[in-house]
Design a protein around this motif. Structure first.
Motif, PDB file in Angstrom:
ATOM      1  N   LEU A   1       0.837  -1.216   0.236  1.00 46.86           N
ATOM      2  CA  LEU A   1      -0.034   0.103   0.048  1.00 46.86           C
ATOM      3  C   LEU A   1       0.876   1.205  -0.090  1.00 46.86           C
ATOM      4  CD1 LEU A   1      -2.549  -1.185   2.834  1.00 46.86           C
ATOM      5  CD2 LEU A   1      -3.070  -0.976   0.336  1.00 46.86           C
ATOM      6  N   ASP A   2       0.354   2.305  -0.711  1.00 47.31           N
ATOM      7  CA  ASP A   2       0.937   3.605  -0.631  1.00 47.31           C
ATOM      8  C   ASP A   2       1.175   4.332   0.651  1.00 47.31           C
ATOM      9  OD1 ASP A   2      -1.546   4.301  -0.773  1.00 47.31           O
ATOM     10  OD2 ASP A   2      -1.010   6.233  -1.675  1.00 47.31           O
ATOM     11  N   VAL A   3       0.428   3.817   1.548  1.00 43.10           N
ATOM     12  CA  VAL A   3       0.182   4.305   3.186  1.00 43.10           C
ATOM     13  C   VAL A   3       0.484   3.280   3.917  1.00 43.10           C
ATOM     14  CG1 VAL A   3      -1.160   5.485   4.708  1.00 43.10           C
ATOM     15  CG2 VAL A   3      -1.248   6.402   2.306  1.00 43.10           C
ATOM     16  N   SER A   4       1.330   3.564   4.906  1.00 45.33           N
ATOM     17  CA  SER A   4       1.591   2.388   5.929  1.00 45.33           C
ATOM     18  C   SER A   4       0.392   2.200   7.009  1.00 45.33           C
ATOM     19  CB  SER A   4       3.078   2.914   6.339  1.00 45.33           C
ATOM     20  OG  SER A   4       3.426   1.766   7.609  1.00 45.33           O
ATOM     21  N   ILE A   5      -0.053   0.967   6.930  1.00 50.26           N
ATOM     22  CA  ILE A   5      -0.904   0.860   8.044  1.00 50.26           C
ATOM     23  C   ILE A   5      -0.329  -0.491   8.896  1.00 50.26           C
ATOM     24  CG2 ILE A   5      -3.291  -0.188   8.685  1.00 50.26           C
ATOM     25  CD1 ILE A   5      -4.183   0.797   5.827  1.00 50.26           C
ATOM     26  N   PRO A   6       0.097  -0.139  10.019  1.00 49.36           N
ATOM     27  CA  PRO A   6       1.012  -0.967  10.846  1.00 49.36           C
ATOM     28  C   PRO A   6       0.036  -1.986  11.627  1.00 49.36           C
ATOM     29  CG  PRO A   6       0.719   1.045  12.074  1.00 49.36           C
ATOM     30  CD  PRO A   6      -0.013   1.265  10.541  1.00 49.36           C
ATOM     31  N   PHE A   7       0.662  -3.274  11.239  1.00 48.68           N
ATOM     32  CA  PHE A   7       0.165  -4.405  12.033  1.00 48.68           C
ATOM     33  C   PHE A   7       1.028  -4.774  13.170  1.00 48.68           C
ATOM     34  CE2 PHE A   7      -0.470  -9.048  12.470  1.00 48.68           C
ATOM     35  CZ  PHE A   7      -1.497  -9.271  13.433  1.00 48.68           C
ATOM     36  N   LEU A   8       0.630  -4.886  14.290  1.00 46.60           N
ATOM     37  CA  LEU A   8       1.501  -5.264  15.394  1.00 46.60           C
ATOM     38  C   LEU A   8       1.056  -6.477  16.192  1.00 46.60           C
ATOM     39  CD1 LEU A   8       0.954  -1.574  15.699  1.00 46.60           C
ATOM     40  CD2 LEU A   8       3.514  -1.997  16.666  1.00 46.60           C
ATOM     41  N   PHE A   9       1.908  -7.107  16.525  1.00 50.84           N
ATOM     42  CA  PHE A   9       1.705  -8.440  17.510  1.00 50.84           C
ATOM     43  C   PHE A   9       2.918  -8.497  18.159  1.00 50.84           C
ATOM     44  CE2 PHE A   9       3.477 -10.150  13.563  1.00 50.84           C
ATOM     45  CZ  PHE A   9       4.320 -11.021  13.845  1.00 50.84           C
ATOM     46  N   ALA A  10       2.572  -9.352  19.438  1.00 53.23           N
ATOM     47  CA  ALA A  10       3.468  -9.575  20.293  1.00 53.23           C
ATOM     48  C   ALA A  10       3.655 -11.176  20.858  1.00 53.23           C
ATOM     49  CB  ALA A  10       3.602  -8.796  21.634  1.00 53.23           C
ATOM     50  N   ALA A  11       4.757 -11.482  21.251  1.00 54.34           N
ATOM     51  CA  ALA A  11       5.191 -12.884  21.752  1.00 54.34           C
ATOM     52  C   ALA A  11       5.011 -12.496  23.632  1.00 54.34           C
ATOM     53  CB  ALA A  11       6.473 -13.464  21.235  1.00 54.34           C
ATOM     54  N   ILE A  12       4.121 -13.369  23.872  1.00 59.38           N
ATOM     55  CA  ILE A  12       3.928 -13.141  25.225  1.00 59.38           C
ATOM     56  C   ILE A  12       3.998 -14.371  25.995  1.00 59.38           C
ATOM     57  CG2 ILE A  12       2.299 -11.193  25.150  1.00 59.38           C
ATOM     58  CD1 ILE A  12       0.031 -12.765  25.169  1.00 59.38           C
ATOM     59  N   ALA A  13       4.403 -14.113  27.316  1.00 63.14           N
ATOM     60  CA  ALA A  13       4.563 -15.410  28.464  1.00 63.14           C
ATOM     61  C   ALA A  13       3.915 -14.854  29.816  1.00 63.14           C
ATOM     62  CB  ALA A  13       5.942 -15.892  28.351  1.00 63.14           C
TER      63      ALA A  13
END
Length: 326
Positions: free
Chosen positions: A263-275
């Motif tokens: 995409l010409d515009v950044s749409i961030p997807f964020l995910f984490a590893a959790i414990a």
């Protein structure tokens, strides 16, 4: 409830009726007689103090409270099963059972590759992988019914240790014969007047997609939303619209007949590893954590943030992460 402890056999009967859809089917699953299962359901309803099923002749249907209660019972019974397997592993001197939960895209996209990358000596004979919503992944890690989790942000809870956070830009998925498929980059403005395929949860990726569209002044003609990115991609394959999704599946499990474009515009997807906080990672979980981190880093445009940076920036999971050191 009338008692502090519910008989596990009553919960098993309830779970079997929910699965089979009938008392008769549940009796067959459990190897019990139909009258026994009927009585056990009645005893459980008396115990919890409300109806779990409505009756219409021989047919039964779960009540709204029954549906909610089933989610708790299913989690409990699964936990008891895992406890038995862990006890057996301890008794046999074997590796501990490995249990993890991840949102569906990550469960299908990176968990198999990470498990395959583990040394044979670190892979237990029993592994449990659950594909859950982000909220349920968090709850499973908090309750320690799983050893490790992968969930999309926002995540903010003192009972969780963020091992790392991955930030990656979303992509557009289109049918191979779509008029826009010839373009190397899809502009958000190209989505004006077309059908958008996107995620349903308004508190996670959907919110960022809508904010980006609003900033560009783009109004899609129609919207189909879903709780799984694979479903959105499959709908794009059928020319139902353009999917704006995280790039996890398109990087690991490309779908034939679908093209992926930035995409010409950044749409961030964020995910984490959790414990769970304060629980030391076993050698198997530590190795899995490293394998997952290595796998997700291969996604185009992926940025990895350390656990320390993740904890410091957990209050703002979008713009502030772009400033965090990798």
């Amino acid at each position: 409830m009338n008692q502090d402890v519910i008989d596990i056999r009553l919960l098993e009967a309830f779970a079997a009726v929910m699965s089979a859809g009938s008392i008769t089917g549940a009796a067959r699953l459990l190897g019990r007689s139909q009258p026994v299962v009927t009585r056990q359901i009645q005893d459980l309803e008396a115990d919890v103090g409300y109806l779990l099923f409505t009756r219409n002749g021989p047919r039964i249907s779960p009540t709204p409270k029954g549906v909610l209660f089933h989610a708790e019972v299913e989690r409990l019974l699964m936990g008891l099963k895992h406890i038995r397997q862990r006890a057996n592993a301890i008794g046999a001197g074997a590796l501990p059972v490995l249990s993890l939960a991840a949102i569906p895209a990550l469960a299908a996209g990176f968990v198999p590759a990470a498990l395959a990358a583990l040394e044979r000596k670190l892979l237990p004979s029993q592994v449990h992988v659950q594909a859950l919503s982000a909220e349920n992944v968090v709850q499973s890690v908090l309750s320690q019914s799983v050893d490790f989790g992968l969930a999309s942000l926002p995540i903010q809870h003192p009972g969780l240790d963020m091992q790392w956070v991955c930030e990656v830009p979303c992509v557009a998925c289109l049918a191979m014969d779509h008029p826009l498929a010839k373009k190397k980059v899809i502009r958000l403005r190209d989505l004006a007047g077309v059908r958008l395929l996107t995620m349903a949860n308004p508190y996670r990726l959907r919110r960022r997609v809508e904010e980006a569209l609003e900033r560009e002044g783009v109004v899609p003609a129609e919207v189909i939303d879903t709780n799984a990115s694979l479903t959105a991609i499959a709908m794009a394959k059928q020319s139902l619209g353009i999917a704006v999704v995280e790039p996890v599946l398109t990087s690991s499990l490309p779908v034939e007949g679908v093209v992926t474009r930035p995409l010409d515009v950044s749409i961030p997807f964020l995910f984490a590893a959790i414990a769970p906080t304060g629980r030391e990672l076993t050698p198997t979980v530590a190795a899995l954590n490293d394998a997952l981190r290595a796998a997700v880093a291969l996604m185009p445009g992926a940025k990895l943030h350390s656990g320390a940076a993740a904890l410091a920036e957990a209050g703002d999971e979008t713009s502030e992460f772009e400033k965090a050191p990798s």
